[in-house]
Design a protein around this motif. Structure first.
Motif, short mmCIF file in Angstrom:
data_model
loop_
_atom_site.label_atom_id
_atom_site.label_comp_id
_atom_site.label_asym_id
_atom_site.label_seq_id
_atom_site.Cartn_x
_atom_site.Cartn_y
_atom_site.Cartn_z
N PHE A 587 0.82 -1.21 0.00
CA PHE A 587 0.00 0.00 0.00
C PHE A 587 0.86 1.26 0.00
CE2 PHE A 587 -3.14 3.07 1.29
CZ PHE A 587 -4.28 2.60 0.67
N VAL A 588 0.45 2.22 -0.81
CA VAL A 588 1.15 3.52 -0.82
C VAL A 588 0.43 4.44 0.17
CG1 VAL A 588 1.90 5.45 -2.23
CG2 VAL A 588 1.61 3.17 -3.26
N PRO A 589 1.10 4.81 1.26
CA PRO A 589 0.41 5.60 2.30
C PRO A 589 0.10 7.01 1.82
CG PRO A 589 2.52 4.72 3.08
CD PRO A 589 2.50 4.55 1.60
N ASN A 607 -8.75 7.55 -13.65
CA ASN A 607 -9.43 6.33 -13.24
C ASN A 607 -8.45 5.35 -12.61
OD1 ASN A 607 -12.04 5.53 -13.32
ND2 ASN A 607 -12.13 5.55 -15.54
N MET A 608 -8.88 4.65 -11.60
CA MET A 608 -8.08 3.62 -10.96
C MET A 608 -6.84 4.17 -10.28
SD MET A 608 -9.68 0.83 -11.23
CE MET A 608 -8.54 -0.51 -10.91
N SER A 609 -6.82 5.45 -10.02
CA SER A 609 -5.62 5.99 -9.39
C SER A 609 -5.68 5.87 -7.88
CB SER A 609 -5.44 7.45 -9.80
OG SER A 609 -6.56 8.21 -9.39
N GLY A 610 -6.84 5.54 -7.34
CA GLY A 610 -6.93 5.34 -5.90
C GLY A 610 -7.77 6.38 -5.18
N LYS A 611 -8.60 7.12 -5.91
CA LYS A 611 -9.42 8.15 -5.28
C LYS A 611 -10.40 7.55 -4.29
CE LYS A 611 -11.08 9.62 -9.23
NZ LYS A 611 -10.34 8.72 -10.13
N SER A 612 -11.14 6.53 -4.75
CA SER A 612 -12.15 5.92 -3.88
C SER A 612 -11.49 5.31 -2.65
CB SER A 612 -12.91 4.84 -4.64
OG SER A 612 -13.51 5.38 -5.78
N THR A 613 -10.38 4.65 -2.87
CA THR A 613 -9.69 4.01 -1.76
C THR A 613 -9.23 5.04 -0.74
OG1 THR A 613 -8.91 2.40 -3.36
CG2 THR A 613 -7.84 2.40 -1.21
N TYR A 614 -8.69 6.14 -1.23
CA TYR A 614 -8.18 7.20 -0.37
C TYR A 614 -9.30 7.76 0.52
CZ TYR A 614 -6.52 11.88 0.87
OH TYR A 614 -6.18 13.01 1.55
P1 ADP Z 1 -10.30 5.31 -8.40
O1 ADP Z 1 -11.42 5.57 -7.45
O2 ADP Z 1 -9.38 6.47 -8.53
O3 ADP Z 1 -10.78 4.85 -9.72
P2 ADP Z 1 -9.67 3.08 -6.67
O4 ADP Z 1 -9.63 3.75 -5.35
O5 ADP Z 1 -10.87 2.32 -7.01
O6 ADP Z 1 -9.37 4.15 -7.83
O7 ADP Z 1 -8.37 2.20 -6.72
C1 ADP Z 1 -8.00 1.44 -7.83
C2 ADP Z 1 -7.13 0.27 -7.43
O8 ADP Z 1 -5.91 0.68 -6.87
C3 ADP Z 1 -7.79 -0.61 -6.41
O9 ADP Z 1 -7.65 -1.94 -6.82
C4 ADP Z 1 -7.04 -0.38 -5.13
O10 ADP Z 1 -6.93 -1.55 -4.38
C5 ADP Z 1 -5.69 0.10 -5.59
N1 ADP Z 1 -5.18 1.15 -4.72
C6 ADP Z 1 -5.83 2.29 -4.43
N2 ADP Z 1 -5.10 3.06 -3.60
C7 ADP Z 1 -3.95 2.41 -3.37
C8 ADP Z 1 -2.78 2.70 -2.60
N3 ADP Z 1 -2.67 3.83 -1.91
N4 ADP Z 1 -1.79 1.78 -2.58
C9 ADP Z 1 -1.91 0.66 -3.28
N5 ADP Z 1 -2.98 0.32 -4.02
C10 ADP Z 1 -4.00 1.18 -4.08
#
Ligand code: ADP
Ligand code: MG
Length: 895
Positions: A587-589, A607-614
């Protein structure tokens, strides 16, 4: 004389249950429709039963095997009435209990099983939640339907009893079915009546109980509680006495979490509905069922105030810092019995001797734990001791001794349930028994010594009882007073008058002994049941220590840190991680920071950059802190929140067939109405489910509203780049951008969730499907309006949309430097006019120049817009009046 089937049908008629199981001799039988139903559900074989000239389907299960079938039926949501034979003639039958999803005592598994009664009085709602398997009884009153549904959902009830008003409210009932997946049961209206219900509650918990806990008599909460008690009594499981106390709570003690948010954040199950992969499953290292329940309850009910949270954090810190002590604590807990459930089993009379033995064992563990904590330098100063001190040590020791002195070491084994010396009668019977058994054991030796028989054995079986067995070679030497009972191939079996007599004596002693044991055991169990509330206290204390140790275990294994709680509205997380995702990937903190002048973050990135996860990670870190856990971060300062609200745009959810734009707008509406300046709001691509221009308008207006009116801490991920412009103009809005490292983007991008492949293309396709009907293209705003989005936001969206369409300048509302003008190019999303139209440029006589320019541009575009609308007007499908009004409006706009 009526037939069996007629009797069955009459009893069925009398009960409200979905299914009736009726005792017929050694079986419980189901007839007619019920037979078909259980055959389908449980794979039972159906036969035919004739009665009075008709033939009926029939299915049955042996008496001793009803429980598992009952459980399966009830777990599938059916209520099952059980009719048993009563009286001497064994032919009178009556319904003795009704098993329902919310009152099934036989439940296995660690999960709590709640029955929730809900009463509405005007705007007030009362909720009473009871778990008969543990004796938990919670009571609350809330001020609106949304909160009522949210509270109800938190219990994850098996069964819901709507009160007199609510049972006729289809919207409410549908919402309960959808959110909670619970069985709705209708219980008699009288049980909900204020007077009767209050009486019931006082009868159960004591005259002074309501005053003591500060609940209004005859109010909606008490009405719900009375009805729940009445219902539990009526289902006849006999656990009423395990409900020893009522625990009222205020919904605002807890962080507000609506069902959508619980689902989005995957607190107890994933979006797909699995427990695996949820926050609860990730954090759960508990070693007891009670601990697992407690942990989950904490996660869905984070607290708003710091007192109890600081205590939990202190405990977790102490346990996290000392791995040896933590291991010792967890080892002591491992194997502890589910005392909350055992208490209920004792009161209902279903606990067996083994269960009482486990009560002793578990109370011993409680003592051991207490000593351990008191004598450990690292734990002694923590509040863990206080948790354990909530159990009355003397009472616990007394009960433990009573039960321990009574029971044999192996109470299920040969020597009987009770220890020698516990009961004189029993000891005498046991001595007599031993003597008789010894007589039989030595009989063969005596016969050999006293007769000419040299090869004889003594044995017993079911049909012959005791016998002497002699080989054919010696049968001529058998004494005269022996009587032959059976001839086998190589031997014969004999009995004598003396043997008959001793056998009768043995049977009598065995019977008396069993009866005496039963009598004493019932007494002992009743004695334990009388201490139900002590057992529940002990169970709760052990559950808490287990849950705290689980937090500590996870924190230490994953390098989590203690959050610093604050009473302001700040949030400062350094190097935070997503608690679940970090288990699966490198995981990238990320940091997350809110504070003065920084309360609204616009999150952009590909897209898929991690916005939702963040955003989820940030919400989860706050929730974890307020559940009493450490958090996945290097450091975290957390301003306590009163609610967390999340909404994921319909487009992301559509992939799972879950949501529509209407639902998205309804939930946005809920957030705009409910969130406060103390809340945390997460909006993920909200507005994306509709055409881009009205989507932007809604997002824009919602942002202004959240920023200016609600003032909640907000994270808003959007692909509308236009919104980033707000950061320059609203003092609390800041942009954050998810940076993408190409390699990790590619490697993490392929796994995980199946988000939409492309943004804009997806939008356009979606637009075609949903937006075909309406004549004008502000469909999205109409939906927002219908969904109850606050009026100022709706009209502001229209305003923004109109200006966007007309390429007109949009004034930013609530900007620190007064009203500012921004103009977007819809195609690229870029600011077209900036400096010239803003107040920032200052001192260049922008008033005259700016206004002039804007007017000219606006006039042209207004004319263009009118022409556009004129071209698109479908004359054949408009009413004359409608056309008249439009022409009138166009003329005005061209003026
Ligand atoms: P977005 O909302 O920008 O489209 P997501 O949050 O759905 O992106 O993340 C896309 C993918 O990247 C997911 O599979 C997630 O597990 C991974 N991911 C998101 N944030 C991180 C992070 N900080 N470090 C490692 N993997 C991450
Ligand atoms: Mg996303």
């Amino acid at each position: 004389m009526t037939g069996i089937v007629e009797e069955f049908l009459a009893l069925k008629e009398e009960s409200d249950a979905d299914v009736l199981a009726m005792q017929v001799g050694d079986f419980y039988e189901f007839f007619a429709d019920d037979a078909r139903l259980v055959a389908d559900e449980l794979d039972l074989k159906v036969s035919e039963k004739s009665s009075h000239g008709s033939s009926y389907p029939m299915a049955g299960v042996p008496l001793s095997e009803l429980t598992p079938y009952l459980k399966s039926l009830v777990e599938r949501g059916y209520t099952v009435a059980v009719a048993e034979q009563r009286g001497d003639d064994d032919t009178t039958r009556e319904i003795t209990r009704t098993a329902t999803p919310g009152t099934l005592l036989e439940a296995t598994g660690a999960d709590a099983r709640y029955l929730v009664a809900v009463v509405r009085e005007g705007d007030a709602y009362g909720l009473a939640a009871v778990d008969v398997t543990t004796g938990a009884f919670r009571l609350t009153e809330v001020g609106d339907e949304r909160t009522a549904l949210a509270e109800l959902g938190r219990f994850g009830p098996e069964e819901v009893l709507p009160g007199p008003v609510l049972r006729g409210d289809d919207d409410f009932c549908d919402a309960v079915r959808d959110d909670a997946d619970a069985t709705l049961s209708v219980h008699g209206t009288e049980a909900f009546a204020p007077g009767k219900a209050t009486h019931r509650v006082r009868e159960q918990f004591g005259e002074g109980a309501l005053d003591a806990v500060g609940v209004e008599p005859e109010g909606p909460g008490v009405r719900a509680a009375g009805a729940a008690l009445d219902y539990v009594a009526e289902t006849g499981v006999g656990v009423l006495s395990s409900l020893t106390r009522v625990q009222p709570y205020r919904a605002d003690d807890h962080v507000s979490l609506d069902p959508t948010t619980r689902r989005n954040l995957e607190l107890t199950e994933t979006m797909r509905g699995d427990r695996e992969g949820s926050l609860a499953a990730t954090l759960d290292h508990t070693v007891t069922a009670m601990g697992a329940r407690r942990l989950e309850a904490w996660l869905v009910r984070p607290l708003q105030r710091r007192g109890e949270l600081e205590r939990r954090h202190d405990c977790v810190a102490a346990l996290a810092d000392d791995a040896l002590e933590r291991d010792a604590v967890r080892e002591t807990l491992d194997g502890a019995a589910d005392l909350e459930r055992l208490a209920a089993r004792c009161t209902s009379g279903s606990a067996d001797p083994g269960a009482l033995k486990r009560v002793v064992d578990t109370l011993e563990r409680l003592d051991a734990l207490r000593e351990r904590v008191a004598s450990s330098p690292s734990l002694a100063d923590s509040p863990l001791g206080d948790v354990l001190a909530r159990v009355d040590a003397d009472d616990a020791a007394a009960l433990r001794e009573t039960v321990d002195d009574a029971l044999a070491d192996d109470p299920g084994g040969e020597t009987g349930i009770f220890a020698r010396g516990y009961d004189e009668t029993l000891d005498e019977l046991a001595a007599e028994h031993d003597e008789l058994v010894a007589w039989f054991d030595t009989l063969a030796e005596r016969v050999k010594a006293e007769s000419e028989l040299s090869r004889v054995t003594v044995d017993r079986n079911k049909t012959d009882g005791y016998y002497l067995q002699v080989g054919h070679s010696q049968t001529d030497r058998v004494p005269d007073d022996y009587r032959e009972v059976k001839t086998l191939k190589n031997s014969k079996r004999y009995r004598s008058a003396e043997l008959d007599e001793k056998e009768r004596a043995l049977f009598r002693v065995e019977e008396e002994r069993a009866a005496r044991e039963r009598e004493l055991f019932d007494e002992l169990r009743a004695e334990v049941a009388a201490h139900a509330s002590l057992l529940q206290d002990a169970g709760r204390a052990l559950a808490e220590v287990d849950a705290l140790a689980s937090f500590a275990e996870h924190a230490s294994a994953n390098r989590w840190t203690r959050p610093e709680l604050r009473d302001d509205r700040s949030l400062d997380v350094s190097a935070g991680r997503h608690p679940v995702v970090e288990q699966a990937v490198e995981f990238v903190p990320n940091d997350a920071r809110f504070g003065e002048g920084r309360r609204f973050l616009v999150v952009t990135g590909p897209n898929m950059s991690g916005k939702s996860t963040y955003m989820r990670q940030t919400a989860l870190i706050v929730l974890l802190a307020q559940a009493g856990s450490f958090v996945p971060a290097e450091s975290a300062e957390i301003g306590l929140v009163d609610g967390v609200y999340t909404r994921v745009g319909a487009l992301d959810e559509l992939a799972q067939g879950r949501s529509t734009f209407m639902v998205e707008m309804q939930e946005l509406s809920n957030i705009l109405h409910s969130a406060t300046a103390d809340s945390l709001v997460v909006l993920d691509e909200v507005g994306r489910g509709t055409a881009s221009d009205d989507g932007i308008s809604i997002a824009w207006a919602a942002t202004e509203y959240l920023h200016n009116e609600v003032r909640a801490k907000t994270l808003f991920a959007t692909h509308y780049h236009e919104l980033t412009a707000l950061a320059d103009r609203l003092d609390g809005v800041r942009n954050v951008h998810v940076e993408v490292d190409d390699e990790s983007y590619a490697s993490t991008g392929s796994g995980g969730e199946s988000g939409p492949a492309t943004g804009r293309d997806g939008d356009v396709t979606f637009l075609r499907t949903v937006a075909e009907g309406p004549a004008d293209r502000s469909y999205g705003i109409h939906v927002a309006d219908l969904a109850g989005v606050p009026e100022p936001v709706v009209s502001r969206s229209r305003d923004v949309l109109e200006r966007l369409r007309a390429d007109e300048a949009i004034d930013v509302r609530g900007g620190s430097e007064g009203s500012e003008q921004v103009v977007f190019d819809l195609g690229s999303g870029e600011l077209r006019t900036d400096e010239g139209a803003t107040g920032e440029s200052g001192g260049e006589g922008e008033d005259a120049a700016g206004d002039g320019e804007d007017d000219a541009a606006a006039l042209d575009s207004e004319a263009a817009a009118v022409l556009d609308e004129l071209r698109n007007t479908d004359v054949n499908n408009s009413s004359p009046l409608d056309l008249l009004q439009r022409v009138n409006e166009w003329q005005k706009r061209l003026d």
